[in-house]
Enzyme design. Structure first.
Site, PDB file in Angstrom:
ATOM      1  N   PHE A   9       0.826  -1.208   0.000  1.00 36.50           N
ATOM      2  CA  PHE A   9       0.000   0.000   0.000  1.00 36.50           C
ATOM      3  C   PHE A   9       0.860   1.258   0.000  1.00 36.50           C
ATOM      4  CE2 PHE A   9      -3.469  -2.696   1.589  1.00 36.50           C
ATOM      5  CZ  PHE A   9      -4.557  -2.163   0.904  1.00 36.50           C
ATOM      6  N   ASP A  10       0.479   2.210  -0.846  1.00 35.32           N
ATOM      7  CA  ASP A  10       0.943   3.582  -0.734  1.00 35.32           C
ATOM      8  C   ASP A  10       0.253   4.186   0.499  1.00 35.32           C
ATOM      9  OD1 ASP A  10       1.990   6.137  -1.607  1.00 35.32           O
ATOM     10  OD2 ASP A  10      -0.023   6.593  -2.335  1.00 35.32           O
ATOM     11  N   LEU A  11       0.714   5.351   0.938  1.00 36.75           N
ATOM     12  CA  LEU A  11       0.114   5.990   2.114  1.00 36.75           C
ATOM     13  C   LEU A  11      -0.709   7.222   1.727  1.00 36.75           C
ATOM     14  CD1 LEU A  11      -0.260   6.183   5.171  1.00 36.75           C
ATOM     15  CD2 LEU A  11       1.947   7.388   5.296  1.00 36.75           C
ATOM     16  N   ASP A  12      -0.034   8.291   1.313  1.00 37.36           N
ATOM     17  CA  ASP A  12      -0.730   9.551   1.000  1.00 37.36           C
ATOM     18  C   ASP A  12      -1.617   9.392  -0.229  1.00 37.36           C
ATOM     19  OD1 ASP A  12       0.584  11.043   3.052  1.00 37.36           O
ATOM     20  OD2 ASP A  12       2.373  11.113   1.795  1.00 37.36           O
ATOM     21  N   ILE A 166      -1.104  -1.027  -4.276  1.00 37.50           N
ATOM     22  CA  ILE A 166      -2.281  -0.168  -4.302  1.00 37.50           C
ATOM     23  C   ILE A 166      -1.813   1.263  -4.120  1.00 37.50           C
ATOM     24  CG2 ILE A 166      -4.588   0.236  -3.381  1.00 37.50           C
ATOM     25  CD1 ILE A 166      -4.067  -2.676  -4.250  1.00 37.50           C
TER      26      ILE A 166
END
Length: 222
Positions: A9-12, A166
């Protein structure tokens, strides 16, 4: 059916809506060199790419100037911007369902690892992650490809065909393509239609619920 075993997963723009914290920090940094930019919408382009690259690309800074601006950004961000941030609706439920289903969940963000850990702890999300990977403060690892390669090198048992990233920006697509994994984009983030014409992902999703269903059903919908 496809077995999505490892979920990066990406964060921002993917797990949290960090627009206010990031854009206000960028505005502050620009102000330290006399550039007044109060239109935070104009600074959305800073959500996703490495900061050094963004300052050089969008404000034509050289490397020394970009370094100065990143340092100013971090001063403001650490004090005010880091928690000026909210978890997107459905994210916590998505992580709970994926972990319950036995998926291995990893954070792979271009944000410095120090800040990423602080954010996950603040919002009570850290417990869902098998591994957390981010950029280094010295800039040696900064883009999504570098962070993904770090995560893969630290988890040698990961099979690429069972792995997906993602994210929400073209930088996520570029990184995933570079390391050979699938890339899914969430449309509630900060990517633009223009980006995805040039950098098309494998799938796009309007919500956490539809993304979760697709992953847990192995690429099929009920």
């Amino acid at each position: 059916m496809k077995n999505y075993e490892h979920i990066f997963f990406d964060l921002d723009g993917t797990l949290t809506d960090s627009k206010n914290g990031i854009t206000k920090s960028v505005s502050y940094a620009l102000g330290t060199i006399g550039i007044i930019e109060n239109d935070l919408d104009k600074l959305e382009c800073f959500i996703g790419p490495p900061l050094y690259d963004a300052f050089m690309l969008y404000y034509q800074m050289n490397e020394e100037q970009a370094h100065q601006l990143v340092q100013a950004y971090r001063i403001y961000y650490k004090k005010y911007g880091i928690f000026d941030n909210i978890v997107y609706p459905g994210v916590r439920e998505m992580l709970i369902k994926m972990k319950k289903a036995g998926k291995k969940i990893y954070l792979t963000t271009s944000k410095p690892l120090l800040f990423a850990n602080m954010i996950l702890e603040h919002f009570g999300l850290k417990e869902y992650f098998t591994g957390i990977y981010g950029a280094t403060m010295d800039g040696k690892i900064s883009d999504k490809e570098g962070v993904l390669r770090l995560a893969l090198s630290n988890n040698m048992s990961i099979v690429l065909k069972d792995t997906v990233l993602i994210g929400d920006r073209m930088h996520d697509v570029e990184g995933a393509r570079a390391v050979g994994i699938e890339i899914f984009i969430v449309d509630y983030g900060y990517g633009t239609e223009e980006e995805f014409v040039i950098y098309p992902p494998d799938q796009r999703f309007q919500s956490c619920a539809s993304l979760t269903d697709f992953i847990l059903l192995g690429g099929n919908y009920a």
